[in-house]
Design a protein around this motif. Structure first.
Motif, mmCIF file in Angstrom:
data_model
loop_
_atom_site.group_PDB
_atom_site.id
_atom_site.type_symbol
_atom_site.label_atom_id
_atom_site.label_comp_id
_atom_site.label_asym_id
_atom_site.label_seq_id
_atom_site.Cartn_x
_atom_site.Cartn_y
_atom_site.Cartn_z
ATOM 1 N N THR A 129 -46.585 -63.085 -43.234
ATOM 2 C CA THR A 129 -45.157 -63.330 -43.152
ATOM 3 C C THR A 129 -44.595 -62.777 -41.702
ATOM 4 O O THR A 129 -44.942 -61.673 -41.426
ATOM 5 N N GLU A 131 -41.056 -63.513 -41.250
ATOM 6 C CA GLU A 131 -39.558 -63.689 -41.005
ATOM 7 C C GLU A 131 -38.951 -62.216 -40.676
ATOM 8 O O GLU A 131 -39.238 -61.264 -40.970
ATOM 9 N N LYS A 132 -37.658 -62.723 -40.138
ATOM 10 C CA LYS A 132 -37.088 -61.519 -39.394
ATOM 11 C C LYS A 132 -36.482 -60.659 -40.658
ATOM 12 O O LYS A 132 -36.312 -59.373 -40.458
ATOM 13 N N TRP A 182 -37.732 -67.796 -50.620
ATOM 14 C CA TRP A 182 -38.596 -68.539 -49.493
ATOM 15 C C TRP A 182 -39.880 -68.902 -50.218
ATOM 16 O O TRP A 182 -40.192 -68.179 -50.876
ATOM 17 N N ARG A 198 -36.930 -71.675 -46.863
ATOM 18 C CA ARG A 198 -36.140 -71.339 -47.402
ATOM 19 C C ARG A 198 -35.604 -72.496 -48.682
ATOM 20 O O ARG A 198 -35.394 -73.582 -48.455
#
Length: 672
Positions: A129, A131-132, A182, A198
């Motif tokens: 992953t 993602e921020k 997500w 998402r």
């Protein structure tokens, strides 16, 4: 013969008890207690052959003060254990892929919490992953091709810019950072990327999730905001479209959905409507296609935690505390009373494997620290798979701990745990320390007394103290009526339960009534601050993150609905009720020397509660010391600061209680 009976028989024949000599300052110490490792997150592979578990230990070298956790692997027969993950960053939350070929885990190796996968035989871990926002939970899809993720919203670029430029004012109860659901593919696309999608939008903060066996849907528990006092609903999310269908959405708290193995049913827990802070819940099942949920039988304590469905879908396995032990029960899905599956020892952190054939968990006892275990589900026969607790190889003696029961003044049965000093001579009276748990719905269980905490029971016992840990009315583990018996009455029946326990230990010939101390954290801190306003029988007290003023606590805490629920109204509606149960409105004339410990970043019980008590005692010339722990929330997280808290409590009670002479003439049971 039970331990309780042995204790009574040992002390009753002694008509005259003498004060015990003070032991040398050796044995268990706060430093040794921090060598006890944290073992948990026990996960059994789908085929039941291997077990993954997490072992954590403190790092206190130089500028470090944190916990480093890594994943270990063992065979289910307890052999061939080894450490799987390595490095300077922790690895937690192991999850087996459905085919058992991979082990996923969460780590912040790249500056944010991300999911990685690694072969269970070892090798390099691969990041899955990007993602921020940080990942807090993940689950493999049934076919192993996808990961469902719970990711908390990250700050936007504008928010980060405003923070850098020092124009980052914020408005209370606005712009919440929600945790979203997500989906990310396990394998990269042709360009080597894993594009996440998402699935939840709007005011949906997801707290837990469960895949449907066909992989087409995910059941989630969710609430509108991340605040503690929001209740959850249960919905089903279509993986392809993201469309949400409500399954359980009432005024009750509905949480923890788990799909049956055949995909026909979803189990979840539902509270009373509206929810109360005494925490009542009951397992319900609902058809996955929708319909009216059906309640299953009540459990004894009415606080079941769902583990999962049995391998044949005929029952839902739950965990619940009864008395001083946590146990596992099978709730028949078709109705009928729960069946106890464990009884001979506590079971913590239980998790079923993918096929429901094996159960992973930890076990501990008052004289044994936690280790990882596994058992088949068709016959409970625990096998120990970890040998992490090297501290026990040359451990000094521990004080013996027994379960005690006594009658409160109103006839209520109350239990507690009494730890005797290490090497205690029957009949010798020793100083007594009383510890009150938090909650108030907490409960003292038969856990290892050498585990680190602000009140170091094993170290106290090594110093010659007897330690009484009371489960007064309001505690979990004794049924709904017992847990709600302190509503509107904090400091009433619960106080008398504690003092009756003290008198019981004095009556057994164990405790020296002229050398006693009391302490507690959170609600235990409330009770400790309250006790010193009601009696002078204790030579010293220690208040940890204690609620001392019900009104100012409610006005500053992150749980503003908590006290109004317990006291039947807001303070402007029932002012006298609140004031009469707050230590700060009864503080005049207190003389008990008091140590106060509080985390500076505590939002549950804000630090002002400690300052109120400190200043009131100081202005009355009562010996008082307040210690502030920087960066710490409601519990002390950093091991160096935890070590400080333990040592300060030892020193405080040694100075005020352990060496105290017989200077009072009060008799057992006599209050202020």
């Amino acid at each position: 013969m039970s331990p309780r009976t042995r204790l009574v028989l040992a002390v009753l024949p002694l008509l005259i008890a003498t004060a015990a000599p003070l032991p040398a300052q050796e044995g268990w110490t706060p430093e040794r207690m921090l060598e006890v490792k944290r073992v948990g997150s026990v996960q059994v592979s789908p085929d039941g052959a291997r077990v993954a578990f997490v072992v954590g230990e403190p790092r206190m070298e130089g500028e470090r003060s944190d916990w480093l956790s890594h994943i270990h692997i063992a065979r289910a027969d307890g052999t061939s254990a080894f450490q799987l993950t390595q490095g300077d960053k922790s690895a937690t939350s192991p999850q087996w892929s459905p085919d058992g070929a991979w082990l996923g885990f969460i780590s912040s190796r790249d500056d944010r919490a991300s999911v990685y996968r690694i072969r269970p035989d070892g090798g390099e871990a691969e990041r899955l992953t990007e993602e921020k926002g940080g990942v807090s939970q993940f689950r493999w899809s049934p076919d192993g091709r996808w990961l469902a993720l719970l990711i908390t919203d990250a700050k936007s670029e504008d928010e980060e810019k405003a923070e850098r430029e020092k124009r980052d004012a914020r408005v209370v109860d606005e712009n919440y950072k929600l945790t979203r659901l997500w989906l990310v593919p396990v394998e990269p696309d042709a360009e080597g990327r894993r594009v996440a999608r998402r699935l939840t939008e709007g005011d949906v903060h997801v707290t837990s999730m469960s895949w449907a066996p066909d992989g087409r849907s995910i059941a989630i528990a969710h609430q509108r905001t991340p605040t503690v006092y929001e209740q959850n609903d249960v919905s089903v999310i279509d993986v392809t479209s993201g469309r949400a269908t409500a399954i359980a959405a009432t005024g009750a708290n509905e949480s923890g959905p788990v799909w049956s193995r055949d995909g026909r049913w979803i189990a979840f827990t539902r509270s009373d409507d509206p929810p109360t802070w005494g925490f009542v819940s009951r397992v319900h099942v609902v058809a996955a296609a929708g319909g009216e949920p059906r309640a299953l039988a009540n459990t004894f304590d009415e606080q079941p935690g769902v583990i999962g469905w049995s391998a044949d879908d005929r029952s839902i396995w739950v965990t619940e505390t009864r008395g001083t032990r946590s146990r596992i029960y099978a709730l028949p899905a078709g109705g009928g009373a729960p069946v106890a599956l464990t009884s001979d020892g506590g079971v913590d952190g239980a998790a079923l494997n993918e096929r429901g054939t094996h159960l992973g968990f930890t076990r501990q006892a008052t004289d044994r620290p936690a280790e990882a275990f596994v058992s088949r589900t068709d016959r409970f026969a625990p096998v120990q798979v970890s040998r992490a607790q090297t501290v026990m190889a040359d451990a000094p003696p521990l004080g013996r701990t027994d379960v005690l029961r006594w009658k409160a003044p109103d006839g209520l049965d109350v239990e507690g745990l009494l730890t005797l000093p290490a090497g205690h001579t029957p009949g010798a009276r020793v100083p007594l320390l009383v510890i009150v748990h938090g909650g108030p719905t907490g409960v003292f269980t038969e856990s290892f007394i050498g585990s680190p905490g602000p009140y170091p029971v094993a170290a106290f016992a090594s110093r010659g103290y007897a330690v009484l840990r009371v489960n007064p009315r309001g505690s979990s583990g004794y049924g709904r009526a017992f847990r709600y018996a302190n509503y509107g009455d904090w400091g009433g029946g619960d106080y008398r339960d504690i003092m009756a326990g003290v008198d019981h230990v004095i009556g057994l010939g164990v405790a020296d009534a002229d050398r006693m101390g009391i302490m507690g954290w959170s609600y235990g801190g409330f009770m400790t601050s309250w006790v010193i306003t009601q009696t002078k029988r204790f030579q010293a007290a220690s208040v940890g993150a204690g609620v001392t003023n019900l009104m100012s606590f409610t006005g500053t805490s992150d749980v503003p609905a908590f006290v109004p629920d317990y006291f039947g109204g807001e303070y402007w509606e029932v002012f006298d009720r609140w004031a009469s149960h707050s230590a700060m409105f009864n503080i005049g004339g207190v003389t008990t020397p008091t140590l106060i410990q509080h985390g500076e970043q505590d939002v549950r019980v804000p630090i002002g509660q400690g300052y109120e008590l400190y200043n009131a005692l100081r202005r009355q010339n009562v010996p008082v010391r307040m210690v502030v722990y920087p960066r710490q929330p409601h519990g002390i997280q950093e091991p160096k600061l935890l070590l400080d808290a333990m040592q300060r409590n030892l020193d405080w009670f040694d100075e005020r209680v352990r060496r105290a002479g017989r200077t009072t003439s009060e008799t057992p049971g006599r209050n202020r």
